[in-house]
Design a protein around this motif. Structure first.
Motif, PDB file in Angstrom:
ATOM      1  N   ASN A   1       0.762  -1.289  -0.225  1.00 42.58           N
ATOM      2  CA  ASN A   1       0.120  -0.142  -0.260  1.00 42.58           C
ATOM      3  C   ASN A   1       0.840   1.580   0.347  1.00 42.58           C
ATOM      4  O   ASN A   1       0.469   2.217  -0.692  1.00 42.58           O
ATOM      5  N   GLN A   2       2.183   1.411   0.904  1.00 40.46           N
ATOM      6  CA  GLN A   2       3.286   2.973   0.922  1.00 40.46           C
ATOM      7  C   GLN A   2       3.138   2.884  -0.594  1.00 40.46           C
ATOM      8  O   GLN A   2       3.237   3.406  -1.022  1.00 40.46           O
TER       9      GLN A   2
ATOM     10  N   ILE B   1       0.826   3.769  -3.278  1.00 41.11           N
ATOM     11  CA  ILE B   1       0.569   5.373  -2.798  1.00 41.11           C
ATOM     12  C   ILE B   1       1.614   6.248  -3.115  1.00 41.11           C
ATOM     13  O   ILE B   1       1.541   7.699  -3.859  1.00 41.11           O
TER      14      ILE B   1
ATOM     15  N   ASN C   1       1.182   9.349  -6.228  1.00 41.52           N
ATOM     16  CA  ASN C   1       1.411  10.753  -5.684  1.00 41.52           C
ATOM     17  C   ASN C   1       2.720  11.236  -6.944  1.00 41.52           C
ATOM     18  O   ASN C   1       2.470  12.024  -6.538  1.00 41.52           O
TER      19      ASN C   1
END
Length: 180
Positions: free
Chosen positions: A72-73, A76, A80
């Motif tokens: 997930n990190q 994201i 971004n």
């Protein structure tokens, strides 16, 4: 590494690719025809992910990479830091949604129907010359090229005349930069 044809999709000047790196490994790549740059999320092995930004050769910048141990990190971070230069908002959202679908499928997750896809405030400045100012905005801390956003930090390749302690790349805790 092999390209999975059915997963390649174009969104105006943006192309999203899915590459197979083996039975459990993959790479999602976002390529911008406008900037000539790409950013990729690769699952190297279980629990190891890397996000790599490759700049257009004409820019003369070295690639930027960040490692993660959580999917997930890494995902994201990818969203971004994608190029949004001269892209229509609806096409950018559609391309991000396609990335969400590829990620969910590649990670064996349930489909994500309505993800929140906000555009980070600094995202449009990636790859541009920027100035970082103090929190009060009354003094300039550094000037250089915005390379990537890492959480609440901006990583900048500092111009030679603004280098402190010999570091060409520096990270600043900031949510605001000024485009030169």
């Amino acid at each position: 590494m092999s390209l999975i044809e059915a997963s390649t999709k174009e969104f105006g000047n943006i192309t999203v690719f899915l590459h197979s790196l083996g039975s459990f490994c993959y790479r999602i790549e976002w390529y911008s025809k406008m900037t000539g740059a790409s950013i990729s999320l690769a699952r190297i092995k279980k629990g190891k992910y890397i996000v790599i930004r490759k700049w257009a050769a004409i820019r003369g910048l070295t690639d930027v990479s960040t490692e993660f141990d959580r999917a997930n990190q890494a995902f994201i971070h990818l969203l971004n830091n994608v190029d949004v230069v001269k892209g229509k908002d609806d096409l950018i959202v559609a391309a991000k949604q396609h990335c969400v679908n590829l990620f969910a499928k590649s990670e064996g997750l349930k489909p994500i129907s309505k993800p929140s896809l906000p555009k980070p405030r600094l995202q449009g400045a990636i790859g541009k010359q920027v100035v970082v100012k103090s929190r009060l905005g009354n003094s300039q801390i550094a000037q250089g090229m915005l390379l990537q956003l890492i959480g609440n930090q901006a990583e900048i390749q500092v111009n030679p005349e603004h280098i402190e302690a010999g570091q060409l790349r520096q990270k600043f805790y900031t949510k605001q930069v000024f485009i030169c």
